[in-house]
Design an enzyme around this catalytic site. Structure first.
Site, mmCIF file in Angstrom:
data_model
loop_
_atom_site.group_PDB
_atom_site.id
_atom_site.type_symbol
_atom_site.label_atom_id
_atom_site.label_comp_id
_atom_site.label_asym_id
_atom_site.label_seq_id
_atom_site.Cartn_x
_atom_site.Cartn_y
_atom_site.Cartn_z
ATOM 1 N N ILE A 63 0.819 -1.225 0.000
ATOM 2 C CA ILE A 63 0.000 0.000 0.000
ATOM 3 C C ILE A 63 0.847 1.267 0.000
ATOM 4 C CG2 ILE A 63 -2.161 -0.916 0.959
ATOM 5 C CD1 ILE A 63 -1.183 0.221 3.722
ATOM 6 N N LEU A 84 -7.925 -2.352 5.550
ATOM 7 C CA LEU A 84 -7.490 -3.027 6.775
ATOM 8 C C LEU A 84 -5.979 -3.219 6.835
ATOM 9 C CD1 LEU A 84 -10.258 -5.147 5.834
ATOM 10 C CD2 LEU A 84 -10.036 -5.237 8.295
ATOM 11 N N THR A 136 -8.532 1.292 15.364
ATOM 12 C CA THR A 136 -8.500 0.561 16.631
ATOM 13 C C THR A 136 -8.878 1.457 17.808
ATOM 14 O OG1 THR A 136 -6.960 -0.481 18.179
ATOM 15 C CG2 THR A 136 -6.008 1.101 16.668
ATOM 16 N N ASP A 137 -9.340 0.830 18.891
ATOM 17 C CA ASP A 137 -9.627 1.599 20.112
ATOM 18 C C ASP A 137 -8.347 2.089 20.788
ATOM 19 O OD1 ASP A 137 -8.706 -0.849 21.070
ATOM 20 O OD2 ASP A 137 -10.449 -1.268 22.336
ATOM 21 N N GLU A 138 -7.182 1.528 20.379
ATOM 22 C CA GLU A 138 -5.934 1.904 21.054
ATOM 23 C C GLU A 138 -5.570 3.366 20.841
ATOM 24 O OE1 GLU A 138 -2.717 -0.791 21.016
ATOM 25 O OE2 GLU A 138 -4.010 -2.552 21.013
ATOM 26 N N TYR A 185 2.554 1.639 17.535
ATOM 27 C CA TYR A 185 1.441 1.117 16.737
ATOM 28 C C TYR A 185 0.248 2.063 16.799
ATOM 29 C CZ TYR A 185 -2.890 -1.493 15.894
ATOM 30 O OH TYR A 185 -4.140 -1.873 15.462
ATOM 31 N N LYS A 189 -1.539 4.403 13.926
ATOM 32 C CA LYS A 189 -2.956 4.260 13.559
ATOM 33 C C LYS A 189 -3.683 5.606 13.764
ATOM 34 C CE LYS A 189 -5.057 1.114 12.434
ATOM 35 N NZ LYS A 189 -5.320 0.480 11.104
ATOM 36 N N PRO A 240 3.569 -16.570 28.838
ATOM 37 C CA PRO A 240 4.176 -15.328 29.358
ATOM 38 C C PRO A 240 3.158 -14.218 29.577
ATOM 39 C CG PRO A 240 4.573 -15.521 26.988
ATOM 40 C CD PRO A 240 3.788 -16.740 27.390
ATOM 41 N N TYR A 242 2.177 -10.666 30.788
ATOM 42 C CA TYR A 242 2.887 -9.411 31.034
ATOM 43 C C TYR A 242 2.427 -8.803 32.363
ATOM 44 C CZ TYR A 242 3.940 -9.538 25.974
ATOM 45 O OH TYR A 242 4.351 -9.889 24.714
HETATM 46 P P1 NAD Z 1 -3.038 -8.680 10.632
HETATM 47 O O1 NAD Z 1 -1.655 -8.278 11.046
HETATM 48 O O2 NAD Z 1 -3.516 -10.042 10.924
HETATM 49 O O3 NAD Z 1 -3.207 -8.464 9.057
HETATM 50 C C1 NAD Z 1 -2.681 -7.346 8.390
HETATM 51 C C2 NAD Z 1 -2.653 -7.652 6.898
HETATM 52 O O4 NAD Z 1 -2.113 -6.498 6.221
HETATM 53 C C3 NAD Z 1 -1.762 -8.840 6.527
HETATM 54 O O5 NAD Z 1 -2.403 -9.673 5.598
HETATM 55 C C4 NAD Z 1 -0.527 -8.175 5.908
HETATM 56 O O6 NAD Z 1 0.101 -8.993 4.924
HETATM 57 C C5 NAD Z 1 -1.141 -6.924 5.297
HETATM 58 N N1 NAD Z 1 -0.161 -5.852 5.124
HETATM 59 C C6 NAD Z 1 0.749 -5.424 6.046
HETATM 60 N N2 NAD Z 1 1.502 -4.442 5.508
HETATM 61 C C7 NAD Z 1 1.043 -4.236 4.244
HETATM 62 C C8 NAD Z 1 1.400 -3.355 3.196
HETATM 63 N N3 NAD Z 1 2.421 -2.468 3.340
HETATM 64 N N4 NAD Z 1 0.728 -3.399 2.024
HETATM 65 C C9 NAD Z 1 -0.296 -4.289 1.868
HETATM 66 N N5 NAD Z 1 -0.658 -5.183 2.806
HETATM 67 C C10 NAD Z 1 -0.004 -5.145 4.000
HETATM 68 O O7 NAD Z 1 -3.999 -7.570 11.246
HETATM 69 P P2 NAD Z 1 -5.500 -7.684 11.749
HETATM 70 O O8 NAD Z 1 -5.493 -8.059 13.164
HETATM 71 O O9 NAD Z 1 -6.272 -8.440 10.775
HETATM 72 O O10 NAD Z 1 -5.922 -6.138 11.679
HETATM 73 C C11 NAD Z 1 -6.476 -5.600 10.480
HETATM 74 C C12 NAD Z 1 -6.788 -4.126 10.703
HETATM 75 O O11 NAD Z 1 -7.712 -4.006 11.776
HETATM 76 C C13 NAD Z 1 -5.577 -3.288 11.087
HETATM 77 O O12 NAD Z 1 -5.693 -2.042 10.444
HETATM 78 C C14 NAD Z 1 -5.690 -3.146 12.600
HETATM 79 O O13 NAD Z 1 -5.105 -1.933 13.028
HETATM 80 C C15 NAD Z 1 -7.185 -3.123 12.770
HETATM 81 N N6 NAD Z 1 -7.692 -3.632 14.072
HETATM 82 C C16 NAD Z 1 -7.315 -4.852 14.539
HETATM 83 C C17 NAD Z 1 -7.854 -5.326 15.741
HETATM 84 C C18 NAD Z 1 -7.482 -6.684 16.308
HETATM 85 O O14 NAD Z 1 -7.855 -6.994 17.428
HETATM 86 N N7 NAD Z 1 -6.785 -7.526 15.570
HETATM 87 C C19 NAD Z 1 -8.752 -4.537 16.447
HETATM 88 C C20 NAD Z 1 -9.110 -3.275 15.943
HETATM 89 C C21 NAD Z 1 -8.576 -2.837 14.742
HETATM 90 O O1 DAU Z 2 -7.561 -3.128 20.979
HETATM 91 C C1 DAU Z 2 -7.403 -3.436 19.623
HETATM 92 C C2 DAU Z 2 -6.001 -3.972 19.391
HETATM 93 O O2 DAU Z 2 -5.966 -5.270 19.944
HETATM 94 C C3 DAU Z 2 -5.626 -4.012 17.927
HETATM 95 O O3 DAU Z 2 -5.600 -2.704 17.414
HETATM 96 C C4 DAU Z 2 -4.262 -4.668 17.739
HETATM 97 O O4 DAU Z 2 -3.966 -4.797 16.366
HETATM 98 C C5 DAU Z 2 -4.317 -6.050 18.366
HETATM 99 O O5 DAU Z 2 -3.033 -6.649 18.278
HETATM 100 C C6 DAU Z 2 -4.748 -5.957 19.827
HETATM 101 O O6 DAU Z 2 -3.738 -5.300 20.617
HETATM 102 P P1 DAU Z 2 -3.321 -5.842 22.070
HETATM 103 O O7 DAU Z 2 -1.973 -5.346 22.375
HETATM 104 O O8 DAU Z 2 -4.395 -5.599 23.062
HETATM 105 O O9 DAU Z 2 -3.309 -7.444 21.745
HETATM 106 P P2 DAU Z 2 -2.319 -8.620 22.211
HETATM 107 O O10 DAU Z 2 -2.979 -9.894 21.796
HETATM 108 O O11 DAU Z 2 -0.919 -8.372 21.772
HETATM 109 O O12 DAU Z 2 -2.363 -8.516 23.791
HETATM 110 C C7 DAU Z 2 -3.575 -8.637 24.514
HETATM 111 C C8 DAU Z 2 -3.257 -8.419 25.985
HETATM 112 O O13 DAU Z 2 -2.473 -9.529 26.446
HETATM 113 C C9 DAU Z 2 -2.419 -7.181 26.236
HETATM 114 O O14 DAU Z 2 -2.811 -6.608 27.478
HETATM 115 C C10 DAU Z 2 -0.992 -7.716 26.356
HETATM 116 C C11 DAU Z 2 -1.198 -9.109 26.932
HETATM 117 N N1 DAU Z 2 -0.193 -10.120 26.510
HETATM 118 C C12 DAU Z 2 -0.003 -10.298 25.179
HETATM 119 C C13 DAU Z 2 0.904 -11.242 24.732
HETATM 120 C C14 DAU Z 2 1.161 -11.443 23.249
HETATM 121 C C15 DAU Z 2 0.462 -10.886 27.452
HETATM 122 O O15 DAU Z 2 0.246 -10.724 28.665
HETATM 123 N N2 DAU Z 2 1.368 -11.807 27.013
HETATM 124 C C16 DAU Z 2 1.631 -12.011 25.689
HETATM 125 O O16 DAU Z 2 2.497 -12.862 25.347
#
Ligand code: NAD
Ligand code: DAU
Length: 379
Positions: A63, A84, A136-138, A185, A189, A240, A242
């Protein structure tokens, strides 16, 4: 508004594959173009069930490559974009922040600019067009933990959606909450969200932004808490946690997020922001215990036998304490609701990962990446 050619970026990732699947199956009259760079997080095996459908096309592209974005948007005559693609893992953003700025900020900007140039070149300009940015809510930062005497306002909504888990505070993120990101991150975003809104306010581009809470479900890369821990419990590896495991996240089943995206793409109002969440707050340590019990039970081990795998490790720097989304705007204006109770969703999710050990082994070994390098060349 009916879109004919819909571009879904990041469609080979976790949330993206559920969105692509929903749109390909539900809208056979539309062409769904999945665009993905296929980073470590993107995997075409996630889409094997739709790849032969006549209304599906895949393009491998970055992208951040604006000329490629211009070419693809023009070639496929794209009139709707669901964006996305992103770097999505907070821990990786701490060690490699520049990649997050490049993809999440410059990538979004390139896509916006390419869409603007194409749409402004058409006689109807922005009529019937939409740029939908998934965020994202972050971006809102962190909420405090508190134990209010009274019932927090959204409780009634939570009860009516059949989700009854207790809230850990009386504050929630609304669409009006001030941005206050803490990790590279979420800063990236947040920046991309601002650019999307600027394209609406400055150029009149029809845009929608949504900010969603933590998703869980099938096809999530096992670096994120839930799939990582399911895999580790199965193999009796340490878990693990955190800090003290006190951080709270608001969890939503990924197919409920995909349904919300469908609703908002078709019925959301241009220029608006919608929060998406499950009213489903859990402390990390409680999720970890639930995962241990569920995996143990489904593998026929004594329930809780693997609780001693829990290992408290150094906290994530800048670790946000609590996220909690108020999604009443989406619920009342567009009628969306989460469909699954968390315990039910977790059971489905654990079963999926246990039944798909090959998928987990494949993505943890990186074999699929070598395959893509042979198929598309190294990028
Ligand atoms: P993911 O990491 O599983 O997938 C991201 C995808 O984007 C992958 O397929 C990757 O190959 C592609 N990508 C990365 N860099 C790229 C680039 N430069 N050009 C084209 N493609 C690229 O992520 P996800 O968890 O599916 O999240 C998708 C979207 O939703 C993100 O924008 C994330 O910020 C947002 N989001 C995720 C969560 C969550 O809990 N996972 C929650 C809220 C919002
Ligand atoms: O809130 C939306 C976000 O949720 C998305 O925007 C992000 O893309 C997605 O990765 C997710 O972020 P988090 O940081 O909340 O997700 P993660 O699964 O990495 O971690 C969830 C919680 O668990 C967080 O408080 C950190 C903790 N954690 C995570 C990992 C990987 C641990 O305690 N140990 C771990 O090994």
């Amino acid at each position: 508004m009916s879109h004919k050619n819909i571009l879904i970026t990041g469609g080979a990732g976790f949330i993206g594959n559920h969105v692509v699947r929903l749109f390909v199956n539900k809208y056979p009259e539309c062409r769904i173009v999945c665009l993905d760079k296929l980073t470590y997080a993107g995997n075409l095996a996630n889409l094997s069930d739709v790849e032969a459908k006549p209304n599906y096309a895949f393009v491998r592209a970055d992208i951040a490559d604006i000329d490629e974005m211009r070419r693809i948007i023009r070639e496929y005559e794209i009139d709707g974009i669901i964006h996305l693609a992103a770097e999505s893992h907070v821990d990786r953003s701490i060690t490699d922040p520049l990649t997050f700025a490049r993809t999440n900020v410059m990538g979004t900007l390139s896509l916006l600019q390419a869409a603007r140039e194409y749409w402004e070149s058409l006689p109807e300009r922005y009529d019937g067009k939409l740029f939908y940015h998934i965020s994202t809510d972050e971006v809102y930062g962190a909420l405090p933990l508190s134990h209010p005497d009274g019932i927090p306002a959204p409780f009634a909504t939570r009860a009516s959606s059949g989700v009854s888990h207790e809230a850990y505070g009386d504050e929630f993120f609304t669409e009006l909450t001030r941005y206050n990101p803490h990790s590279p991150y979420s800063a990236a975003k947040a920046s991309s969200d601002h650019f999307v809104r600027a394209w609406h306010d400055t150029y009149g581009m029809p845009v929608v932004v949504t900010n969603c809470s933590n998703n869980y479900g099938p096809y999530q890369f096992p670096e994120k808490l839930i799939p990582l821990f399911i895999n580790n419990i199965r193999h009796r590896r340490p878990l693990p946690v955190y800090g003290r495991g006190e951080n709270v996240r608001d969890w939503l089943y990924v197919e409920d997020h995909a349904r919300a995206i469908d609703t908002i793409f078709h019925h959301g109002k241009s220029g608006e922001t919608y929060n998406i969440g499950g009213f489903n707050e859990w402390k990390n340590i409680d999720i970890v215990r639930l995962l241990v019990n569920t995996v143990d039970r489904l593998l026929g081990r004594p329930e809780g036998a693997d609780l001693d795998l829990i290992t408290y490790v150094t906290d994530r720097p800048g670790h946000d304490l609590r996220y909690a989304i108020d999604s009443r705007k989406l619920q009342s204006e567009l009628g969306w609701e989460p469909s699954l109770q968390f315990e039910e969703g977790i059971e489905k999710t654990v079963r999926w990962y246990l039944d798909n050990q090959d998928w987990l082994d494949n993505v943890t070994s990186g074999d699929y990446q070598q395959y893509y390098a042979r198929m598309y060349g190294n990028r």
